[in-house]
Design a protein around this motif. Structure first.
Motif, PDB file in Angstrom:
ATOM      1  N   TRP A  84     -38.928   0.611  41.753  1.00 32.57           N
ATOM      2  CA  TRP A  84     -37.498   0.331  41.887  1.00 32.57           C
ATOM      3  C   TRP A  84     -37.576  -1.361  42.136  1.00 32.57           C
ATOM      4  N   LEU A  85     -36.510  -1.817  41.638  1.00 34.08           N
ATOM      5  CA  LEU A  85     -36.203  -3.551  41.907  1.00 34.08           C
ATOM      6  C   LEU A  85     -34.834  -3.650  42.418  1.00 34.08           C
ATOM      7  N   ASP A  86     -34.795  -5.099  42.530  1.00 38.18           N
ATOM      8  CA  ASP A  86     -33.316  -5.525  43.241  1.00 38.18           C
ATOM      9  C   ASP A  86     -32.388  -5.552  42.354  1.00 38.18           C
ATOM     10  N   THR A  87     -31.011  -5.263  42.855  1.00 41.24           N
ATOM     11  CA  THR A  87     -30.053  -5.565  42.403  1.00 41.24           C
ATOM     12  C   THR A  87     -29.050  -6.849  43.018  1.00 41.24           C
ATOM     13  N   GLN A  88     -28.554  -7.528  42.118  1.00 41.94           N
ATOM     14  CA  GLN A  88     -27.884  -8.832  42.593  1.00 41.94           C
ATOM     15  C   GLN A  88     -26.387  -8.897  42.155  1.00 41.94           C
ATOM     16  N   ILE A  89     -25.723  -9.526  42.911  1.00 39.59           N
ATOM     17  CA  ILE A  89     -24.181 -10.133  42.429  1.00 39.59           C
ATOM     18  C   ILE A  89     -24.219 -11.632  42.206  1.00 39.59           C
ATOM     19  N   ASN A  90     -24.422 -12.240  41.056  1.00 44.82           N
ATOM     20  CA  ASN A  90     -24.553 -13.634  40.978  1.00 44.82           C
ATOM     21  C   ASN A  90     -23.178 -14.136  40.035  1.00 44.82           C
ATOM     22  N   ALA A  91     -23.082 -15.176  40.258  1.00 47.76           N
ATOM     23  CA  ALA A  91     -21.922 -16.030  39.682  1.00 47.76           C
ATOM     24  C   ALA A  91     -22.137 -15.682  38.171  1.00 47.76           C
ATOM     25  N   GLY A  92     -21.126 -15.624  37.154  1.00 45.19           N
ATOM     26  CA  GLY A  92     -20.932 -15.215  35.784  1.00 45.19           C
ATOM     27  C   GLY A  92     -20.856 -13.904  35.589  1.00 45.19           C
ATOM     28  N   TYR A  93     -21.025 -13.598  34.084  1.00 48.13           N
ATOM     29  CA  TYR A  93     -20.794 -12.153  33.829  1.00 48.13           C
ATOM     30  C   TYR A  93     -21.597 -11.113  34.420  1.00 48.13           C
ATOM     31  N   GLY A  94     -23.009 -11.462  34.563  1.00 51.78           N
ATOM     32  CA  GLY A  94     -24.012 -10.663  34.978  1.00 51.78           C
ATOM     33  C   GLY A  94     -24.531  -9.880  33.717  1.00 51.78           C
ATOM     34  N   ASP A  95     -25.003  -8.752  33.838  1.00 49.64           N
ATOM     35  CA  ASP A  95     -25.640  -7.719  32.849  1.00 49.64           C
ATOM     36  C   ASP A  95     -24.557  -7.030  32.230  1.00 49.64           C
ATOM     37  N   GLU A  96     -24.640  -6.857  30.836  1.00 48.68           N
ATOM     38  CA  GLU A  96     -23.496  -5.994  30.134  1.00 48.68           C
ATOM     39  C   GLU A  96     -24.322  -4.727  30.071  1.00 48.68           C
ATOM     40  N   GLY A  97     -23.410  -3.676  29.545  1.00 51.19           N
ATOM     41  CA  GLY A  97     -23.723  -2.225  29.288  1.00 51.19           C
ATOM     42  C   GLY A  97     -23.341  -1.365  30.295  1.00 51.19           C
ATOM     43  N   PHE A  98     -22.578  -1.819  31.301  1.00 47.76           N
ATOM     44  CA  PHE A  98     -22.162  -0.658  32.442  1.00 47.76           C
ATOM     45  C   PHE A  98     -20.910   0.210  31.883  1.00 47.76           C
ATOM     46  N   SER A  99     -20.889   1.216  32.423  1.00 50.91           N
ATOM     47  CA  SER A  99     -19.631   2.009  32.354  1.00 50.91           C
ATOM     48  C   SER A  99     -19.808   3.188  33.221  1.00 50.91           C
ATOM     49  N   PHE A 100     -18.682   4.117  33.119  1.00 49.17           N
ATOM     50  CA  PHE A 100     -18.398   5.085  34.082  1.00 49.17           C
ATOM     51  C   PHE A 100     -18.707   6.545  33.264  1.00 49.17           C
ATOM     52  N   ASN A 101     -19.170   7.428  33.767  1.00 50.72           N
ATOM     53  CA  ASN A 101     -19.009   8.879  33.353  1.00 50.72           C
ATOM     54  C   ASN A 101     -19.076   9.776  34.645  1.00 50.72           C
ATOM     55  N   GLY A 102     -19.384  11.050  34.307  1.00 47.56           N
ATOM     56  CA  GLY A 102     -19.476  11.921  35.471  1.00 47.56           C
ATOM     57  C   GLY A 102     -20.304  11.510  36.488  1.00 47.56           C
ATOM     58  N   SER A 103     -21.277  10.850  36.365  1.00 49.50           N
ATOM     59  CA  SER A 103     -22.326  10.425  37.255  1.00 49.50           C
ATOM     60  C   SER A 103     -22.145   9.062  38.078  1.00 49.50           C
TER      61      SER A 103
END
Length: 408
Positions: A339-358
């Motif tokens: 497993w790897l870190d997650t970050q909240i950095n200035a800018g758009y960040g990574d694309e490809g996020f969405s919501f579903n039942g999980s």
């Protein structure tokens, strides 16, 4: 010079005093001549070891101990030992062999003269010369080491000065970056999600008032009958105004519902739901943990949490005190881990996020879910799991889902 050996038929002073013929008024016989063990016949190298502390007259030197003889092996600078023979207690420099007792006592009372006599090139014993050579070699080695230390000290001083200059330059660049970041935030503030949403809301209200003004102007009129051309022109203008109003209102409603990019008026928080593992990681909220200018790790807290919104497929956050959003990023800062870190950095960040039942997911093909573990910041931190879906987690970790939750 042959050593004097007293005759055995000469009675000692103690025997003479013990005899019945002892008369206190008669002076005793003179003592015998000094033997080779006396002070005047002592080995010069032994005395030269203590030039500032001459032995009192008549004192015998202490015999050498087995552990450390008077003439030990002299070790050279290269580690090679050379055995020096013991000259024995009867050795004297040749220059002193014909001296009288008074002259020897005079030499003993002058440490400088005694040292010069014992270390003279012509009079010194070979053991003394070997000792001097070893000492000179050690001194030369110390001088070389001192010279090397001076060179190292000069290099270290240069490196310290260079490091100090680079540190000051880094501080200056950091201040410049903060100033540039502040200027960038001010320049981009009209285009921030909050400003765009306010402008959209204000535009919808303004357009609605324009439509109302057109309706009132048509109904009031000036009493004259409008021509067909005027009616057609008014209808066209009214339709265009209403179309623009409905378009702005629809955009605002979609924004409010989170169905388009932008910062909703009711931003949400990301809340954990434990799937497996440590149950204490349930009902925690995503919170940025500042690590640098525009850089944050993702921590989790039981109260609070950072305001989040979905900008297209970018999971972004409206951090407190910032006029420009920051985006969620799946970091690749380590290797051969599960497993790897997650970050909240200035800018758009990574694309490809969405919501579903999980809950919140990523379209990254390596993404296998979210993990929450107690880590080096002293608070639970968010990680993303990749490649390996089924692994044995540490006792302080839990596999979680991230769902939307209203702001507190």
């Amino acid at each position: 010079m042959a050593a004097y050996t007293p005759s055995n038929d000469i009675p000692s002073y103690a025997d003479h005093r013990a005899s019945g013929s002892f008369d206190p008024n008669v002076p005793p016989k003179p003592p015998p001549k000094p033997r080779s063990e006396d002070v005047s016949r002592q080995s010069t190298p032994v005395l030269s070891q203590f030039p500032h502390q001459p032995s009192p007259l008549g004192a015998k030197p202490s015999p050498p101990t087995p552990e450390r003889p008077l003439y030990a092996e002299q070790v050279g600078p290269q580690g090679a030992s050379q055995a020096i023979p013991d000259p024995g207690p009867n050795w004297l420099p040749k220059i002193l062999e014909d001296k009288s007792i008074q002259d020897l006592e005079e030499i003993l009372r002058k440490p400088e003269l005694l040292s010069a006599t014992c270390h003279s090139r012509d009079a010194a014993h070979p053991s003394t010369s070997a000792s001097d050579e070893s000492l000179q070699a050690a001194l030369r080695e110390n001088i070389a080491l001192a010279s090397h230390l001076n060179d190292v000290e000069a290099r270290l001083s240069h490196l310290q000065a260079s490091t100090q200059a680079q540190l000051l330059s880094a501080h200056a660049l950091e201040r410049q970056w903060r100033q540039k970041q502040s200027d960038m935030d001010r320049a981009l503030s009209p285009f921030s999600p909050s400003s765009l949403y306010q402008r959209l809301g204000a535009g919808a209200q303004d357009q609605e008032m324009v439509c109302q003004a057109l309706e009132e102007s048509f109904l009031e009129g000036d009493g004259a009958v409008a021509t067909e051309r005027e009616i057609t022109e008014w209808v066209r203008r009214y339709r265009d105004a209403r179309r623009l109003y409905y378009s702005r209102r629809e955009r605002k409603e979609r924004w409010d519902e989170g169905r388009v990019g932008g910062n909703p008026t009711k931003p949400y928080r990301l809340k954990t739901t434990v799937v497996s593992g440590d149950a204490t990681k349930n009902n925690l909220y995503v919170q940025s943990y500042h690590t640098g200018a525009g850089l944050n790790d993702v921590a989790l807290v039981s109260e609070g949490g950072s305001a989040a919104f979905l900008n297209g497929t970018y999971q972004q956050f409206d951090l407190s005190g910032s006029t420009f959003p920051s985006g969620l990023k799946l970091a690749y800062n380590q290797y051969y881990t599960r497993w790897l870190d997650t970050q909240i950095n200035a800018g758009y960040g990574d694309e490809g996020f969405s919501f579903n039942g999980s809950g919140l997911i990523s379209s990254n093909p390596q993404f296998q879910g979210w993990l929450v573990c107690d880590w080096y910041h002293g608070v639970p931190q968010l990680f993303w799991q990749y490649y390996y879906a089924d692994i044995e987690l540490p006792s302080s970790c839990a596999k979680v889902e991230l769902h939307r939750a209203n702001l507190a």
